[in-house]
Design a protein around this motif. Structure first.
Motif, short mmCIF file in Angstrom:
data_model
loop_
_atom_site.label_atom_id
_atom_site.label_comp_id
_atom_site.label_asym_id
_atom_site.label_seq_id
_atom_site.Cartn_x
_atom_site.Cartn_y
_atom_site.Cartn_z
N GLY A 169 -19.48 21.06 15.96
CA GLY A 169 -19.77 19.95 15.05
C GLY A 169 -18.64 19.73 14.08
O GLY A 169 -18.32 18.60 13.71
N SER A 170 -18.03 20.83 13.63
CA SER A 170 -16.92 20.76 12.69
C SER A 170 -15.75 21.57 13.25
O SER A 170 -15.60 22.75 12.95
CB SER A 170 -17.33 21.29 11.31
N TRP A 171 -14.92 20.92 14.06
CA TRP A 171 -13.71 21.58 14.53
C TRP A 171 -12.79 21.85 13.35
O TRP A 171 -12.07 22.85 13.33
CB TRP A 171 -13.02 20.74 15.60
N ARG A 172 -12.82 20.99 12.37
CA ARG A 172 -12.07 21.23 11.14
C ARG A 172 -12.48 22.57 10.51
O ARG A 172 -11.63 23.33 10.04
CB ARG A 172 -12.29 20.10 10.14
N GLY A 173 -13.78 22.85 10.49
CA GLY A 173 -14.25 24.10 9.91
C GLY A 173 -13.67 25.30 10.62
O GLY A 173 -13.41 26.34 10.00
N LEU A 174 -13.47 25.19 11.94
CA LEU A 174 -12.87 26.28 12.69
C LEU A 174 -11.38 26.36 12.43
O LEU A 174 -10.83 27.45 12.18
CB LEU A 174 -13.14 26.09 14.18
N VAL A 175 -10.69 25.21 12.46
CA VAL A 175 -9.24 25.20 12.25
C VAL A 175 -8.89 25.76 10.87
O VAL A 175 -7.91 26.51 10.72
CB VAL A 175 -8.70 23.77 12.41
N LEU A 176 -9.69 25.44 9.88
CA LEU A 176 -9.38 25.87 8.52
C LEU A 176 -9.46 27.38 8.36
O LEU A 176 -8.82 27.95 7.47
CB LEU A 176 -10.34 25.19 7.54
N ARG A 177 -10.19 28.05 9.24
CA ARG A 177 -10.29 29.51 9.16
C ARG A 177 -8.96 30.20 9.46
O ARG A 177 -8.81 31.39 9.19
CB ARG A 177 -11.37 30.01 10.13
N ARG A 178 -8.02 29.46 10.04
CA ARG A 178 -6.71 30.05 10.34
C ARG A 178 -5.81 30.13 9.11
O ARG A 178 -4.74 30.73 9.17
CB ARG A 178 -6.02 29.22 11.42
N TRP A 179 -6.19 29.49 8.05
CA TRP A 179 -5.39 29.49 6.83
C TRP A 179 -5.29 30.91 6.27
O TRP A 179 -6.14 31.75 6.54
CB TRP A 179 -6.04 28.56 5.81
N GLY A 180 -4.25 31.15 5.47
CA GLY A 180 -4.03 32.50 4.95
C GLY A 180 -5.19 33.05 4.16
O GLY A 180 -5.50 34.25 4.24
N VAL A 181 -5.83 32.21 3.35
CA VAL A 181 -7.01 32.60 2.58
C VAL A 181 -8.06 31.52 2.79
O VAL A 181 -7.88 30.39 2.33
CB VAL A 181 -6.69 32.76 1.08
N ALA A 182 -9.13 31.82 3.49
CA ALA A 182 -10.12 30.81 3.86
C ALA A 182 -11.49 31.45 4.01
O ALA A 182 -11.65 32.66 3.83
CB ALA A 182 -9.71 30.12 5.17
N GLY A 183 -12.49 30.62 4.35
CA GLY A 183 -13.83 31.12 4.61
C GLY A 183 -14.66 31.25 3.34
O GLY A 183 -14.62 30.41 2.45
N PRO A 211 -3.47 26.26 -5.27
CA PRO A 211 -4.11 25.13 -4.57
C PRO A 211 -4.19 25.28 -3.05
O PRO A 211 -4.87 24.49 -2.40
CB PRO A 211 -3.24 23.94 -4.96
N THR A 212 -3.51 26.26 -2.47
CA THR A 212 -3.63 26.46 -1.02
C THR A 212 -4.69 27.51 -0.66
O THR A 212 -4.82 27.87 0.50
CB THR A 212 -2.27 26.84 -0.39
N ILE A 213 -5.44 27.99 -1.63
CA ILE A 213 -6.61 28.81 -1.33
C ILE A 213 -7.65 27.91 -0.69
O ILE A 213 -8.05 26.90 -1.26
CB ILE A 213 -7.17 29.47 -2.60
N ALA A 214 -8.09 28.24 0.50
CA ALA A 214 -8.95 27.36 1.29
C ALA A 214 -10.37 27.89 1.45
O ALA A 214 -11.02 27.65 2.47
CB ALA A 214 -8.32 27.10 2.65
N TRP A 215 -10.87 28.63 0.47
CA TRP A 215 -12.27 29.02 0.51
C TRP A 215 -13.16 27.78 0.53
O TRP A 215 -12.75 26.69 0.10
CB TRP A 215 -12.63 29.85 -0.72
N GLY A 216 -14.39 27.94 0.98
CA GLY A 216 -15.32 26.83 0.96
C GLY A 216 -15.67 26.35 -0.43
O GLY A 216 -16.16 25.23 -0.60
N ALA A 217 -15.40 27.16 -1.44
CA ALA A 217 -15.55 26.77 -2.84
C ALA A 217 -14.59 27.62 -3.65
O ALA A 217 -14.29 28.76 -3.30
CB ALA A 217 -16.99 26.95 -3.33
N ARG A 218 -14.11 27.06 -4.74
CA ARG A 218 -13.16 27.78 -5.61
C ARG A 218 -13.20 27.12 -6.99
O ARG A 218 -13.76 26.03 -7.17
CB ARG A 218 -11.75 27.72 -5.04
#
Length: 366
Positions: A169-183, A211-218
């Motif tokens: 449903g969210s391929w973006r959600g999967l791709v974003l997990r590859r970021w250095g700090v994510a999830g 600003p490149t911290i890609a947690w689902g919330a910050r």
């Protein structure tokens, strides 16, 4: 009443192939001339992207009016550039090595993420919710963690990649997990703990800056807000405003005095649930923050509404939120609507879905 703001990212697509076209800067320059919208329109990482940051809002109808006015202008002007402005988490089709917006920081990001840039063609909705101070922001961040999976499930709107259905449903959600700090963000003791640990993450070299911290919330580094970033870009302004209403009510609930809390679920369980939501959206089971189990989507959403009920009543949002949730659960998330449009009409049908979205917004703001 707790104030909030919304950032929406859109992508300009070729109307036939539905692949990104690097024409956003010319469109942004035109929009910047608008006396009402100009100050709120920005460029983004890719030369095909454009971002709208709403004024500060207190009411849902106010936010819908702002977003609708921008979408109306965006839809009208994009036709001049032979493009469809799409509110989707990722484009239907694309090539590799996408053109970036000329910017020294974006060039540095590209240097850091290297071949990841080929799939990092993502669009999001970010919701900023005002907090009293940074420590209140930490209480909000800690309290939001177990609710991120259901928020992602509702905001899933990126089913296609490279011209094929990903099954997610969210391929973006999967791709974003590859970021250095994510999830899922970790738990923090207080604002000082957050500042110390996030600065160490930057110093590690895995990310360029805060600003490149890609947690689902910050916590926002620019505003006195917590920023909920788990949502894909949305087809409809109503969908975006619904997600913002849920985010605001959650922040109000988990920062209330006395605090309203849920069981302390392990971080790895929440992270696994976030992956599940990226795959299934609301079409299957969704993690329930109250029980810690995976339950039918309607049950998970009902649990969320019960949890934030007092906050919804206080803001006067309950009736509208419940109405919009019922609509979304009946019609499907953006991902499900994209799949239906493509299944019945192919790429022209999907292009029409994006275009009709803009026309719908125009009618609402006429």
């Amino acid at each position: 009443m707790v104030r909030f703001g919304i950032e929406e990212e859109f992508m300009l697509l070729d109307p036939w192939r539905l692949s990104p076209v690097a024409r956003a800067e010319g469109l942004r320059e035109l929009l910047a001339q608008d006396a009402v919208l100009g100050d709120f329109v920005h460029h983004e990482f890719l030369a095909s992207q454009i971002e709208y940051s709403s004024p500060i809002c207190t009411r849902l109808d106010e936010a819908l009016s702002h977003l609708g006015a921008f979408r109306s202008a965006l839809g009208s002007l994009s036709a001049r550039f032979d493009a469809v402005a799409a509110g989707t988490g990722m484009p239907f089709d694309t090539g590799i090595d996408p053109p970036l917006t000329p910017d020294a920081r974006y060039a540095r990001v590209r240097s850091d993420i290297r071949a990841m840039v080929n799939e990092h063609q993502i669009n999001a909705v970010h919701v900023h919710v005002e907090v009293a101070d940074r420590d209140a922001g930490i209480r909000a961040l800690n309290g939001l963690r177990p609710w991120l999976p259901v928020l992602l499930a509702l905001g899933a709107n990126s089913p296609f990649w490279m011209g094929a259905d990903t099954g997610f449903g969210s391929w973006r959600g999967l791709v974003l997990r590859r970021w250095g700090v994510a999830g899922v963000p970790p738990l923090f003791r207080d604002a000082d703990d957050y500042a110390s640990r996030t600065q160490r993450l930057v110093k590690s070299g895995a990310i360029l800056d805060l600003p490149t911290i890609a947690w689902g919330a910050r916590l926002s580094e620019r505003y006195p807000t917590i920023e909920i970033r788990v949502f894909d870009a949305q087809l409809r302004a109503q969908d975006t405003v619904l997600l913002a209403a849920l985010a605001r009510a959650l922040v109000a609930t988990v920062t209330a005095r006395p605090p309203v809390s849920v069981p302390d679920h392990p971080g790895e369980l929440i992270d696994a649930a976030l992956w599940l939501s990226a795959r299934d959206g609301t079409s299957n089971g969704v993690f329930d923050a109250l029980s810690g189990d995976v339950v039918p989507a309607r049950a998970a959403v009902a649990g969320l509404v019960t949890f934030i009920g007092d906050a919804l009543d206080e803001s006067g949002d309950r009736d509208e939120v419940e109405r919009q949730l019922q609509r979304m659960l009946a019609d499907g998330t953006g991902a499900e609507r994209q799949r239906r449009a493509h299944r019945t009409g192919g790429q022209p049908g999907l292009a029409a879905l994006f275009s009709m979205t803009q026309e719908s917004e125009a009618q609402q703001t006429a």
